[in-house]
Design a protein around this motif. Structure first.
Motif, PDB file in Angstrom:
ATOM      1  N   LEU A 124     -19.594 -25.991  -1.416  1.00  0.00           N
ATOM      2  CA  LEU A 124     -19.595 -26.564  -3.041  1.00  0.00           C
ATOM      3  C   LEU A 124     -20.704 -26.009  -4.040  1.00  0.00           C
ATOM      4  O   LEU A 124     -22.003 -25.717  -3.655  1.00  0.00           O
ATOM      5  N   TRP A 125     -20.307 -25.520  -5.215  1.00  0.00           N
ATOM      6  CA  TRP A 125     -21.267 -24.885  -6.120  1.00  0.00           C
ATOM      7  C   TRP A 125     -22.532 -25.899  -6.512  1.00  0.00           C
ATOM      8  O   TRP A 125     -22.053 -27.028  -6.684  1.00  0.00           O
ATOM      9  N   ILE A 126     -23.784 -25.458  -6.327  1.00  0.00           N
ATOM     10  CA  ILE A 126     -24.622 -26.087  -6.458  1.00  0.00           C
ATOM     11  C   ILE A 126     -24.724 -26.754  -8.290  1.00  0.00           C
ATOM     12  O   ILE A 126     -24.255 -26.247  -9.126  1.00  0.00           O
ATOM     13  N   GLY A 127     -24.836 -27.944  -8.262  1.00  0.00           N
ATOM     14  CA  GLY A 127     -24.555 -28.810  -9.610  1.00  0.00           C
ATOM     15  C   GLY A 127     -23.213 -29.372  -9.923  1.00  0.00           C
ATOM     16  O   GLY A 127     -23.320 -29.855 -10.805  1.00  0.00           O
ATOM     17  N   LEU A 128     -22.425 -29.237  -8.734  1.00  0.00           N
ATOM     18  CA  LEU A 128     -21.245 -29.746  -9.020  1.00  0.00           C
ATOM     19  C   LEU A 128     -20.892 -30.785  -8.054  1.00  0.00           C
ATOM     20  O   LEU A 128     -21.200 -30.981  -6.927  1.00  0.00           O
ATOM     21  N   VAL A 129     -20.025 -31.821  -8.288  1.00  0.00           N
ATOM     22  CA  VAL A 129     -19.664 -32.735  -7.376  1.00  0.00           C
ATOM     23  C   VAL A 129     -18.119 -32.848  -7.616  1.00  0.00           C
ATOM     24  O   VAL A 129     -17.547 -32.767  -8.729  1.00  0.00           O
ATOM     25  N   CYS A 130     -17.354 -32.880  -6.395  1.00  0.00           N
ATOM     26  CA  CYS A 130     -15.892 -32.720  -6.690  1.00  0.00           C
ATOM     27  C   CYS A 130     -15.131 -33.835  -5.807  1.00  0.00           C
ATOM     28  O   CYS A 130     -15.616 -34.541  -4.856  1.00  0.00           O
ATOM     29  N   SER A 131     -14.067 -34.258  -6.255  1.00  0.00           N
ATOM     30  CA  SER A 131     -13.328 -35.403  -5.675  1.00  0.00           C
ATOM     31  C   SER A 131     -12.232 -34.489  -4.754  1.00  0.00           C
ATOM     32  O   SER A 131     -11.637 -33.919  -5.130  1.00  0.00           O
ATOM     33  N   TYR A 132     -12.102 -35.329  -3.491  1.00  0.00           N
ATOM     34  CA  TYR A 132     -11.060 -34.647  -2.355  1.00  0.00           C
ATOM     35  C   TYR A 132     -10.288 -35.886  -2.137  1.00  0.00           C
ATOM     36  O   TYR A 132     -10.706 -36.775  -1.746  1.00  0.00           O
ATOM     37  N   ASN A 133      -8.993 -35.499  -2.216  1.00  0.00           N
ATOM     38  CA  ASN A 133      -7.874 -36.324  -2.126  1.00  0.00           C
ATOM     39  C   ASN A 133      -6.894 -35.552  -1.071  1.00  0.00           C
ATOM     40  O   ASN A 133      -6.333 -34.499  -1.669  1.00  0.00           O
ATOM     41  N   ASP A 134      -6.445 -36.215   0.143  1.00  0.00           N
ATOM     42  CA  ASP A 134      -5.408 -35.283   0.801  1.00  0.00           C
ATOM     43  C   ASP A 134      -4.096 -34.882  -0.149  1.00  0.00           C
ATOM     44  O   ASP A 134      -3.413 -33.923   0.064  1.00  0.00           O
ATOM     45  N   ALA A 135      -3.889 -35.753  -1.028  1.00  0.00           N
ATOM     46  CA  ALA A 135      -2.439 -35.661  -1.768  1.00  0.00           C
ATOM     47  C   ALA A 135      -2.723 -34.666  -2.945  1.00  0.00           C
ATOM     48  O   ALA A 135      -1.583 -34.071  -3.603  1.00  0.00           O
ATOM     49  N   ASP A 136      -3.952 -34.316  -3.490  1.00  0.00           N
ATOM     50  CA  ASP A 136      -4.265 -33.650  -4.692  1.00  0.00           C
ATOM     51  C   ASP A 136      -5.196 -32.775  -4.320  1.00  0.00           C
ATOM     52  O   ASP A 136      -5.807 -32.504  -3.336  1.00  0.00           O
ATOM     53  N   LEU A 137      -5.056 -31.655  -5.552  1.00  0.00           N
ATOM     54  CA  LEU A 137      -6.056 -30.706  -5.380  1.00  0.00           C
ATOM     55  C   LEU A 137      -7.700 -31.109  -5.580  1.00  0.00           C
ATOM     56  O   LEU A 137      -7.681 -32.047  -6.250  1.00  0.00           O
ATOM     57  N   PRO A 138      -8.612 -30.448  -5.045  1.00  0.00           N
ATOM     58  CA  PRO A 138     -10.002 -30.717  -5.532  1.00  0.00           C
ATOM     59  C   PRO A 138     -10.174 -30.746  -7.018  1.00  0.00           C
ATOM     60  O   PRO A 138      -9.840 -29.844  -7.756  1.00  0.00           O
TER      61      PRO A 138
END
Length: 832
Positions: free
Chosen positions: A388-402
């Motif tokens: 994961l890029w430094i400075g980013l936070v992402c949400s992860y859901n099996d049904a959706d894209l990050p």
């Protein structure tokens, strides 16, 4: 005139045939901006400098092809990625090829081994048999994103490098077996051909067909000069150079066998066999044969059509085997032996990981480009999670894209106006643009980011007013908005506003002050007489705050249970009714006297926050002085950060405790007027209740600035060695940044338990989000910077820790929620 017209038409046709606008051909290691056309293929190549911002270029003295005479190596960073954006992206089927030739470019004569990834998914491990033998990786893959990433990963077995990258779009009806997964090319065999590889322009899709001639007199090559039509395989568009040659046994009863061993025992294959009758058969001649795979009938009664292609593909992945043998035998009715023109073998490759949603990926790539962000931002922003890029936070859901939900660009050297690409980050919750050189107005589109909860704009040079909608959201509490006071309005507007308001204010300020003083005095008297009670965090109503010494003895059962000790004295466990309390008594030998006692009592009376310990009462009776405050069932943080602790705090709990403590300090620094500096922030002074909610305690050393405008006060040094700001120790100048240093030490202890060599507490068994931990370490190191003005504010720290907490919670949620004849033996290792 007719001749001229014919020449013009011919020119147009050649140009159209050689149109390469939809293909990507990259020669790695050539000078930035340079291009050339390969004389043997007619393919135009460009430099790789526009597709990656790292690497070193090298030359190879001896190479068979021009594309192999240069390369780009990556001695720095574990993962380096090329990012490509083909003309036709998402949903398009592509042939993707990466080529490598070591050539002893580094004069070490050590063949490297490294991994290659396609986007977030592992493609294969690159190994070499010799320094002069080129290797290729080729895959047929349907893009699920507009972005394509080819990544080289250092596995500590040599420096990764690459010679060329080639991307070719395929027709959507070609190789439909990719619906089961991607097809990793194991080999393509052009039977009966001479010793040259067939590719573009003979093959419009630039597939590489290796020559395969008979090696014994028992088999012969067949060739034709007549055209071979597509027949039943129009979608594959096999070129004449492939189908115009074939191999057949001389002996009528001799079979044709093809054997290969899979490189990996788990490999499953798709097989494509191509046939065409290219001999002129007599009336009494027939050619018919059956095909067997590992002894089982695979296809029967095949009669190759005259100069017409017939392709027999696998209908599904073939069963896993330790060795594969294709056998072609003539049938009883056949007067001629079998024939084969070409063969393709593919390994089914599952590439399951999802890439960042295109809208977010486009936005963050444009931000990187516009601002020239000096970070190792390569590959997919959110995937795989460990990169994961430094400075980013992402949400992860099996049904959706990050999706990107947090972006921290604080202190990143940004300049110019806020880039409109940020408007595309529609799921963003936290945005930190502080401490840059951003100018211009704060744009209205920030108000339209409905998921935005935290926005930090401090430390920039904006002009104009903060949009009303942002201010309204901040006032409602739906947005934590941070900005410099000067950003709230434009200079002209503010000056006019001051002129209109200042005069009447000055004229009435004296009378207002007198009235307010009187009202305040009356209110305090009424409050003391009529409302002499207070609620603790347990909901207890205390009828009074002042207790006698005998009452203190009763509350503590004659000072029976000691639950803590400090410079002030001992702390005892007690009860007021059914509610537990803690009683701190000033000892006669205490190094802290009346002054500190009064300071703590006063502060607890005047400040109230969920992350500061609450005052229940106090005792002043002769030499007996004590403070009663809410009982914290889980003691202080220090007791939970030793190997002897019965409970090992997990990473989420540690982050939550750090957030709680940071919020308490943030309130003292920014919520109190004037600001208050704690001066003794340490693990022992962070207490934990039954739910492990953290609260700051021990306010005896606190100091308030005499005015809000004061930047520091001079005072004798006080605090705890190890946590004490060196700058404060040397200069005697106390500032808010002094607390920042101490909190940075606390944060490092929370992360490491004091063992910096292990970095992160090994008792957590690596069960934590690595990027979250890295961010926390970065915050801690920023807090303990030698120069105070380089340290962040507590606002910044709270925002940063919130990002870490969001990332860790998202992670935890996701965690829950050789040949039997002498003719053909296909060596898949060499084929690749």
């Amino acid at each position: 005139m007719l001749v001229l017209l014919a020449l013009v038409l011919t020119s147009v046709m050649v140009h159209a045939q050689n149109d390469q606008s939809d293909i990507i051909s990259i020669d790695c290691g050539i000078t930035k901006g340079s291009t050339y056309t390969d004389y043997s293929t007619g393919i135009s190549y460009v430099s790789d400098a526009e597709f990656i911002d790292s690497g070193e270029i090298h030359n190879i003295s001896v190479a068979s092809d021009k594309q192999l005479s240069t390369l780009t190596s990556f001695p720095n960073n574990t993962r380096n990625c090329y990012t490509l954006r083909p003309k036709n992206g998402k949903g398009t089927r592509f042939l993707i090829r990466a080529s490598f030739m070591y050539g002893n470019y580094d004069f070490k004569n050590r063949l490297p081994v490294f991994d290659v990834y396609l986007g977030p998914d592992y493609w294969d491990t690159m190994r070499f048999n010799s320094s002069s033998q080129p290797r290729t990786m080729e895959i047929i893959h349907v893009l699920l994103s507009d972005f394509m990433h080819v990544c080289l990963v250092n596995t500590n077995r040599g420096t990764p490098f690459i010679s060329s990258i080639e991307v070719r779009p395929l027709a959507n009806d070609m190789y439909n077996e990719t619906d089961a997964g991607s097809l990793y090319a194991a080999t393509r065999e052009n039977f009966g051909s001479k010793s040259t590889t067939v590719r573009y322009e003979a093959d419009k899709y630039d597939r590489l067909w290796g020559p395969s001639e008979p090696t014994t007199p028992d088999y012969i090559s067949l060739n034709t000069s007549y055209n071979v039509s597509a027949g039943s395989s129009p979608n594959l568009q096999l070129p004449f150079d492939i189908m115009g040659s074939a191999v057949t046994p001389k002996n009528l009863n001799l079979s044709f066998d093809i054997e290969w061993d899979p490189i990996n025992t788990s490999d499953t294959f798709f097989i494509y066999m191509h046939f065409a009758e290219i001999e002129q058969l007599k009336r009494n001649q027939t050619r018919e044969f059956n095909i067997y795979l590992n002894g089982k009938l695979w296809y029967e009664h095949l009669n190759p059509l005259n100069h017409t292609t017939t392709t027999i593909p696998s209908s599904e992945p073939e069963a896993i085997a330790s060795r594969y043998t294709l056998t072609i035998n003539k049938t009883r009715n056949s007067t001629l032996p079998p024939i084969i023109n070409a063969l393709e073998l593919y390994v089914l490759k599952k590439l399951p990981q999802k890439q960042t949603e295109d809208q977010d990926a486009s936005a963050i790539w444009s931000i990187k480009s516009v601002y020239g962000v000096k970070r190792h931002w390569q590959g997919d922003p959110c995937a795989p999670r460990e990169t994961l890029w430094i400075g980013l936070v992402c949400s992860y859901n099996d049904a959706d894209l990050p999706r990107i939900i947090s972006l921290n660009l604080s202190t990143s050297g940004l300049s110019g106006e806020i880039h409109p690409g940020l408007a595309s980050l529609t799921m963003i919750e936290t945005l930190d643009l502080s401490n840059n050189n951003l100018t211009g107005p704060v744009p209205d589109f920030l108000s339209k980011l409905n998921s935005l909860k935290v926005l930090n704009l401090k430390g920039n040079n904006f002009s104009g007013r903060i949009p009303k909608e942002l201010l309204a959201k901040s006032k409602k509490g739906s947005l934590q908005l941070s900005f410099d006071d000067k950003d709230s309005c434009d200079t002209k507007h503010c000056v006019n506003k001051v002129k209109k308001i200042l005069v009447p204010v000055i004229a009435t300020v004296a009378s207002i002050f007198v009235i307010m003083t009187a009202l305040t005095t009356i209110w305090m008297i009424k409050k003391q007489k009529a409302h002499e009670k207070r609620k603790t965090s347990k909901g207890l109503e205390i009828k009074k705050q002042k207790y006698t010494y005998s009452e203190i003895k009763s509350i503590t059962d004659n000072f029976k249970v000691v639950i803590g000790k400090g410079g002030f004295g001992e702390v005892y466990h007690g009860h007021i009714g059914d509610v537990q309390v803690a009683v701190k008594m000033l000892s006669a030998s205490s190094q802290q006297g009346d002054k500190e006692f009064q300071a703590e009592a006063y502060l607890l009376l005047s400040v109230h926050h969920r992350n500061l310990t609450s005052l229940v009462g106090y005792c002043i009776e002769g030499k007996h002085k004590g403070i009663i405050y809410e009982y914290m069932a889980n003691g202080n943080l220090q007791t939970h950060l030793f190997d002897t602790s019965s409970k090992v705090l997990n990473w989420e709990e540690r982050l939550q405790i750090a957030c709680d403590a940071a919020k308490g300090l943030e309130y003292l620094h920014h919520g109190c007027k004037p600001p208050i500096v704690h001066r003794d922030v340490k693990c022992n002074n962070i207490l934990l209740n039954e739910k492990f909610q953290a609260k700051l305690a021990d306010f005896g050393l606190c100091r308030a600035f005499p005015t809000e405008a004061a930047t520091h006060i001079s005072t004798e040094v006080a605090g705890t060695p190890g946590y004490l700001d060196p700058e404060y120790y040397l200069s005697y100048r106390l500032t808010e940044k002094s607390d920042l240093y101490s909190f940075g030490v606390v944060l490092l202890v929370i992360i490491t338990d004091g063992d910096v060599k292990s970095v992160v507490d090994p008792r957590m068994l690596e069960d934590f989000d690595e990027d979250s931990a890295l961010k926390a370490v970065e915050l801690a190191m920023a807090c303990v910077a030698d120069t105070p003005n380089r340290r962040p504010t507590m606002n910044d720290v709270v925002m940063g820790l919130n990002e870490c907490l969001v990332a860790e919670r998202a992670r935890r949620e996701t965690k829950v929620v050789d040949s039997s004849t002498e003719i053909v033996s296909v060596d898949l290792e060499d084929a690749r």
